[in-house]
Scaffold this active site. Structure first.
Site, PDB file in Angstrom:
ATOM      1  N   ASP A   1       0.858  -1.187   0.000  1.00  0.00           N
ATOM      2  CA  ASP A   1       0.000   0.000   0.000  1.00  0.00           C
ATOM      3  C   ASP A   1       0.892   1.234   0.000  1.00  0.00           C
ATOM      4  O   ASP A   1       2.045   1.189   0.468  1.00  0.00           O
ATOM      5  CB  ASP A   1      -0.919   0.017   1.225  1.00  0.00           C
ATOM      6  CG  ASP A   1      -1.917   1.160   1.166  1.00  0.00           C
ATOM      7  OD1 ASP A   1      -2.701   1.216   0.207  1.00  0.00           O
ATOM      8  OD2 ASP A   1      -1.904   2.008   2.079  1.00  0.00           O
TER       9      ASP A   1
ATOM     10  N   GLU B   1       0.875   5.755   0.498  1.00  0.00           N
ATOM     11  CA  GLU B   1       0.216   7.030   0.772  1.00  0.00           C
ATOM     12  C   GLU B   1       0.899   8.085  -0.086  1.00  0.00           C
ATOM     13  O   GLU B   1       2.112   7.995  -0.351  1.00  0.00           O
ATOM     14  CB  GLU B   1       0.302   7.395   2.259  1.00  0.00           C
ATOM     15  CG  GLU B   1      -0.375   6.406   3.199  1.00  0.00           C
ATOM     16  CD  GLU B   1      -1.861   6.238   2.964  1.00  0.00           C
ATOM     17  OE1 GLU B   1      -2.482   7.183   2.414  1.00  0.00           O
ATOM     18  OE2 GLU B   1      -2.399   5.181   3.313  1.00  0.00           O
TER      19      GLU B   1
ATOM     20  N   HIS C   1      -4.034  11.008   5.566  1.00  0.00           N
ATOM     21  CA  HIS C   1      -3.020  10.161   6.214  1.00  0.00           C
ATOM     22  C   HIS C   1      -2.311  10.805   7.398  1.00  0.00           C
ATOM     23  O   HIS C   1      -1.581  10.119   8.134  1.00  0.00           O
ATOM     24  CB  HIS C   1      -1.975   9.680   5.201  1.00  0.00           C
ATOM     25  CG  HIS C   1      -1.414  10.756   4.324  1.00  0.00           C
ATOM     26  ND1 HIS C   1      -0.757  11.863   4.803  1.00  0.00           N
ATOM     27  CD2 HIS C   1      -1.409  10.870   2.972  1.00  0.00           C
ATOM     28  CE1 HIS C   1      -0.356  12.619   3.796  1.00  0.00           C
ATOM     29  NE2 HIS C   1      -0.745  12.043   2.664  1.00  0.00           N
TER      30      HIS C   1
ATOM     31  N   HIS D   1      -5.459   6.883   7.324  1.00  0.00           N
ATOM     32  CA  HIS D   1      -4.831   5.933   6.411  1.00  0.00           C
ATOM     33  C   HIS D   1      -3.338   5.868   6.732  1.00  0.00           C
ATOM     34  O   HIS D   1      -2.693   6.896   6.953  1.00  0.00           O
ATOM     35  CB  HIS D   1      -5.010   6.389   4.956  1.00  0.00           C
ATOM     36  CG  HIS D   1      -6.398   6.199   4.442  1.00  0.00           C
ATOM     37  ND1 HIS D   1      -6.693   5.379   3.377  1.00  0.00           N
ATOM     38  CD2 HIS D   1      -7.578   6.722   4.855  1.00  0.00           C
ATOM     39  CE1 HIS D   1      -7.991   5.407   3.152  1.00  0.00           C
ATOM     40  NE2 HIS D   1      -8.546   6.220   4.037  1.00  0.00           N
TER      41      HIS D   1
ATOM     42  N   ASP E   1      -2.557  -0.366   6.743  1.00  0.00           N
ATOM     43  CA  ASP E   1      -3.492  -0.788   5.706  1.00  0.00           C
ATOM     44  C   ASP E   1      -3.037  -2.095   5.050  1.00  0.00           C
ATOM     45  O   ASP E   1      -3.860  -2.935   4.681  1.00  0.00           O
ATOM     46  CB  ASP E   1      -3.645   0.305   4.650  1.00  0.00           C
ATOM     47  CG  ASP E   1      -4.504   1.463   5.143  1.00  0.00           C
ATOM     48  OD1 ASP E   1      -4.950   1.414   6.308  1.00  0.00           O
ATOM     49  OD2 ASP E   1      -4.726   2.408   4.380  1.00  0.00           O
TER      50      ASP E   1
END
Length: 227
Positions: free
Chosen positions: A7, A9, A57, A149, A154
């Protein structure tokens, strides 16, 4: 099979508009079992953090100011990924950003096979919401720590969701002996002692009844002789 749940950001939604990656989180799986290996990278995006992205985030300019550039960590990332299949929620988004970062450095795009868990969820639950939070709720996965997030958190949640989408906890059972032999963590094999066989011999009366029954069958196949 080695897989990496991944994942990212970012500073925004469009890598072609100059948005950058600010965090990468990776979890290693072998035969759908987490090995304990992970990678988390915070990266200086070389641009101010837009307020909208920071709301998502929580990563600020101050926090990222002393973090390494993507160029400083690209080899570490590629070594961790290796040739593993990638597991990504909305894969085109994360791959688009990572490939844009690689392109800026003159590096080739990622060629790893990948699984998009959004597509998996939509095939399995057509018409239902396929967000990570929705899937955690569906499968009873605790996501209460996900107030913002975060790429590594995640990835950890997505690894559990992916296991459920792939068939649930029972998926491990047939692979347990092979994983234990290979020294994969979490692959303990339970053994059990089987009961000794118990005889069930027919009684004399049952044998006589069976013989009488056979006499009622006309032209039994077992008495025919092939020409």
């Amino acid at each position: 099979m080695r897989e990496v749940v991944l994942d990212t950001e970012t500073t925004g939604l469009d890598p072609l508009a100059g948005n950058r990656v600010v965090e990468i989180g990776c979890i290693e799986l072998v035969n759908l079992v987490a090995t304990g290996r992970s990678l988390q990278l915070y990266l200086n995006p070389e641009m101010p953090m837009p307020a909208g992205a920071q709301e998502v985030h929580g990563l600020t300019d101050e926090f990222l100011a002393d973090k390494p550039l993507f160029a400083d960590k690209v080899d570490e990332l590629l070594e961790f990924l290796g040739d593993a299949q990638l597991v990504i929620h909305n894969a085109q988004f994360d791959l688009g950003f990572l490939n844009a970062e690689l392109n800026r450095l003159g590096r080739p795009k990622l060629s790893n096979a990948y699984v998009d868990t959004v597509s998996m969820a939509r095939r399995k639950f057509p018409g239902q919401r396929a967000s990570l939070d929705s899937l955690c709720d569906r499968f009873g996965i605790d996501n209460t720590k996900r107030t913002k997030h975060g790429a590594l958190l995640d990835s950890e949640l997505l690894a559990e969701v992916y296991l459920e989408l792939s068939g649930g906890r029972q998926r491990d059972l047939g692979l347990a002996p092979e994983m234990a032999a290979a020294g994969v963590p979490g692959a303990a094999v339970q053994t059990r002692t089987l009961r000794p066989p118990r005889p069930h011999a027919a009684s004399a009366a049952e044998l006589a009844a069976h013989a009488d029954f056979l006499k009622t069958i006309s032209e039994p196949l077992w008495l025919k002789v092939e020409a």
